[in-house]
Structures are given as C-alpha cells and as structure tokens.
Design an enzyme around this catalytic site. Structure first.
Site, short mmCIF file in Angstrom:
data_model
loop_
_atom_site.label_atom_id
_atom_site.label_comp_id
_atom_site.label_asym_id
_atom_site.label_seq_id
_atom_site.Cartn_x
_atom_site.Cartn_y
_atom_site.Cartn_z
N THR A 47 0.58 -0.63 -0.07
CA THR A 47 0.04 0.11 0.07
C THR A 47 1.08 1.71 -0.30
OG1 THR A 47 0.20 0.17 2.49
CG2 THR A 47 -1.18 -1.51 1.52
N CYS A 48 0.13 2.50 0.12
CA CYS A 48 1.17 3.48 -0.06
C CYS A 48 2.01 3.74 1.47
CB CYS A 48 0.25 4.60 -0.11
SG CYS A 48 -0.79 5.00 1.74
N GLU A 115 -8.83 4.51 9.06
CA GLU A 115 -9.35 4.80 7.74
C GLU A 115 -9.40 3.27 7.08
OE1 GLU A 115 -7.31 4.01 5.04
OE2 GLU A 115 -5.37 3.46 5.86
N GLY A 194 -6.95 4.54 -11.26
CA GLY A 194 -7.30 3.79 -10.51
C GLY A 194 -7.79 3.56 -9.19
N ALA A 195 -8.13 2.68 -8.83
CA ALA A 195 -9.23 2.70 -7.27
C ALA A 195 -8.65 3.82 -6.20
CB ALA A 195 -9.49 1.45 -6.85
N TYR A 196 -7.22 4.30 -6.05
CA TYR A 196 -7.17 4.94 -5.49
C TYR A 196 -7.17 6.78 -6.16
CZ TYR A 196 -3.89 7.14 -1.11
OH TYR A 196 -3.84 7.70 -0.62
#
Length: 462
Positions: A47-48, A115, A194-196
């Site tokens: 992930t980020c 989150e 994308g999804a983000y």
C-alpha cells in the site's frame, strides 16, 4: 502448517525505503513459491505506506528458509542488498501474524488511524494471490477472517462512522492552506485512473468540486471519467489544465514524475496559487516542487502528521474486537490442525474393526448373528472414539496438538500425514484491470500508470 509474515511499514522505516523495497512486488509471491520448497503460500500486501508479505510454511523449522527465500527475491527485484532488505522487515509467526493483519485491515495500524481504504486493499491482495495461484488454504482463511473483522469494526465502532482516509485528511489540509475554501470553485487535475484515483474523485465530488480533469497516458481517462464525471485529458491538453489548476493530485505512482523545472515552465506567468497533493508512495511529483513560488506540496508524511487522533474509547473498543477475533481465529485454526490426527485414529480403529468382521463372516457367513456383532462393535468403537476426539479438540485449543499426535504414534504406531497443499484454483473475478503497465506520454513527462511500479490497483487502492 505455520503462518508467518514479513512486515515493513511507516511505523518502523522511512517511506522511501518502503517504496524501494516494494519495487517489483507484483511478482514476489510467484517467484518465491517457484524458487523455494519452504514457501507453501504467499500473499503480498503493498500500500502507500506498507509492504507486507504473508506466507505459509509446512513446519516452524521451515520459516527461516522461507524468509531467506523471500528476502532474496525482494533483493533481486528491488536492487537493494539482502542485508538491508533483511533489516527492514520484522518477522512475525503464529498468533502475532493474525492479530497484526486483523489490526491492519481494521485501520488500527494506519497513518490515519481508522481509515477504511486499507480494508479494500487487504481484500484485493487476496484476490490477486488467488488469481495467481499463490494463496494457500490457510492464507485464504486468514485474509477472509481479517476482512470480516474489519467490516465488524467499521459497523460497530465510531471508527467506521468518521469516514477518515488518507485522501480525506489530505483534502482537509488543502482546504486549510487555500484562500478559497469552497471546493466548488476549484479546478483540480488528478493523475491516475486506478482505485485510489477513484476514491479521490468520490471525495472531491462529496466536497462539491465540479471542475475535475483526469490524465492517463494509458488512454483510460475517457473510460474512467465516463462513470465518475470530469474531463479526460491527453498529452495535448494536459499542460493547459495544469497551468490553470488550483489543485493537482498524484495517485498513479508512476516511474516518471512531474519535475519541478517542468512544472515551473508550465506555470510560468500564472499568478494562481497551486496546491500539489502527492499521494503516491513513489512520488508523482518531484519534492522540489514544494520550493517553487506559489506552490504548496503535501505528501504522505504531511498527512500522517496532520491526521487527527482517535478517541481513546473508540480505539479501545476496536482493539478489543480485533484481539477477540484474532484469538477466536487462532483457536479455530488450532482445532482444525488436529483433524488429520482424528481422521488417522478413526481410520486405524475402523481398519481393525473391518479385519475382525472379516474373520466373523468367514466363520459364520453373512447371517443375522454376524450383523448383530458388527452393529455392536461399531457402536462400541464410536463410544471409544468420543473421548479421544474431544480431547484432541481441547489440546489443540491450548496449542498442544503435537502432544496428541505424538501419543498416537507412541501408543498405536499411527503416522499422521498432513494434507497436501491446495492446488492452484481458478478465481472467478476478472483481474484484467489489475495488470495494466506503465506507459509514458510522447515527451515522457507528466505521466501516469495503472499504479505504482506498474500496478496502481495493487498498491494505491482504496
């Protein structure tokens, strides 16, 4: 079978190192399974702000070999030394693996506590592993249970009702830095499809933003905005949109980033302040962008520092739910681990019974008397097996299943064989959207990709 995990997160090392480690993350699980017999299953969660690998080995003695194989694969794909890679990952085994993943999936280990984006990333990590055939049965159960726990935490605690995310905190920061706080009057350029990027679009819409342009060098912008609204940009219209923008948001994580010199040239003559929000782990925007006149740069670190603290009561409730769910999962897993032993004992006992019945039939034939004897013997065997079966479950729940197996081998000479690893299963989900590669514009600048390191959907997803 033993579960283990390698964990590198923002809490332990800097984000730059996390980004470097995760280079080539999409092929790690497949390579590890092919290259080492110690690795029986693997799921990668990138992930980020974290890079975690969950694995399964046949025995506790194989964990170190499996870890070494994964470290070697990560070193090869990232270009970092094996020593640095090894130091960057903490290793968890047993119940620690379960509790950590459940906490991660529930948002308790995030830069923005509570989150909800991470829950979707955990689900997609499992889907990807199932599609690639690297998810063992034990890992499938683990990730499914983690997703259920996250859903329960979101539904039953205040963490879920707040709706916090990395994107929402970043937009709050941008609002605080703006002279104009009304998002309906802002022009926004989003890099990524994308999804983000989709989550970013949704939150911008919730705040009333209507002027949103999306750039994708892969040509997916038109399809992306068709269902979300906004304007699709191409190489010819991108520079003009950036020049007029109030906010630009990077969600792509492409290998080629927007350089400060290029942005300065595009914005030359503009008096409009610009807020650049870089949500990609590998930086869509050159850090020097923040030094340009009239430009404010927000990064993941900015978001982490600005994230509000959750109320102690909500955190305590969520943490208690996570701990309870992890404990229940481990108890169920331990109980399941003696299934092979129970089956072996029953098979041994029934084989003895069948052998004796063959002798009875050989002497008396298939008579009513023989049937009565068989009925009585089977009822007796069932009663005799009841207590050993119950004790097997009790011992397993206390982590003593090895004692039970050893007793069977000592008393009856029964060898308990573990079930074979699950075969590669087909996944019914269409994963074509997960596999788009990085493409560049004609100039090689201001580009986006399907995701960081050529796979946005697997990392920067919401």
């Amino acid at each position: 079978m033993v579960l283990f995990s390698l964990v590198a997160t923002h809490a332990d090392i800097d984000l730059e190192t996390v980004a470097q480690l995760s280079n080539g993350s999409s092929g790690i699980a497949t390579s590890a399974l092919a290259g080492s017999p110690a690795v029986k299953g693997a799921v990668v969660l990138a992930t980020c702000n974290r890079y975690e690998i969950y694995g399964e080995a046949s025995h506790a003695d194989d964990v170190e070999a499996a870890r070494a194989a994964l470290v070697g694969q990560i070193s090869d794909s990232s270009g970092l030394s094996e020593q640095l890679v090894s130091r960057s990952f903490s290793t968890r085994t047993g119940p620690e693996v379960t509790e950590h993943l459940f906490a991660v999936s529930s948002g308790l280990d995030s830069a923005v506590v509570g989150e909800r984006e991470i829950a979707g990333q955990v689900r997609r990590a499992l889907i990807t592993a199932q599609h690639e055939g690297t998810a063992s049965a034990g890992l499938v159960r683990l990730f499914q249970a983690a997703s259920k726990t996250a859903k329960d935490v979101g539904a039953q605690t205040a963490l879920g009702s707040r709706g916090l995310s990395i994107v929402s905190v970043a937009l709050d920061l941008a609002t605080d830095l703006s002279e104009e706080t009304d998002w309906s009057k802002k022009k926004v350029v989003v890099f990524g499809t994308g999804a983000y990027a989709g989550a970013t679009m949704a939150l911008l819409r919730e705040r009333g933003c209507r002027d949103i342009a999306v750039f994708s060098s892969s040509g997916r912008a038109a399809t992306f905005v068709a269902t979300r609204g906004g304007t699709a940009l191409n190489g010819d219209t991108l520079h003009a949109a950036v020049a007029a923008a109030d906010v630009m948001i990077g969600c792509s994580g492409s290998d080629t980033r927007v350089e400060a010199a290029e942005l300065a040239q595009v914005r030359a003559g503009s008096t409009q302040p610009l807020i650049a929000i870089d949500l990609a782990l590998t930086h869509d925007f050159d850090p020097a962008v923040g030094e340009l006149d009239g430009v404010e740069l927000l990064t993941l670190e900015s978001v982490r520092l600005a994230a509000p603290q959750e109320q102690a009561e909500s955190l305590a409730q969520a943490s208690s739910m996570v701990s309870g769910a992890a404990q229940a999962f481990e108890q169920e897993r331990e109980a399941r681990s003696v299934d092979s032993a129970i089956v072996a004992l029953r098979r041994h006992t029934m084989n003895v019974l069948d052998a004796e019945m063959e002798k009875v039939r050989a002497r008396h034939g298939c008579t009513a008397a023989a049937e009565e004897v068989e009925f009585a013997l089977r009822r007796m065997v069932k009663q005799l097996l009841h207590v050993p079966t119950v004790r097997a479950r009790e011992l397993a729940s206390n982590g003593q299943q090895d004692d039970y197996v050893a007793a069977l081998e000592t008393l009856y000479g029964i060898t308990v064989e573990q079930p074979a690893a699950a075969s590669k299963a087909e996944c019914p989900v269409d994963h074509s959207a997960l596999a788009a590669g990085t493409l560049t514009t004609a100039t090689g600048h201001l580009q986006d990709s399907a995701g960081p390191h050529k796979n946005e959907s697997r990392r920067n997803s919401a």
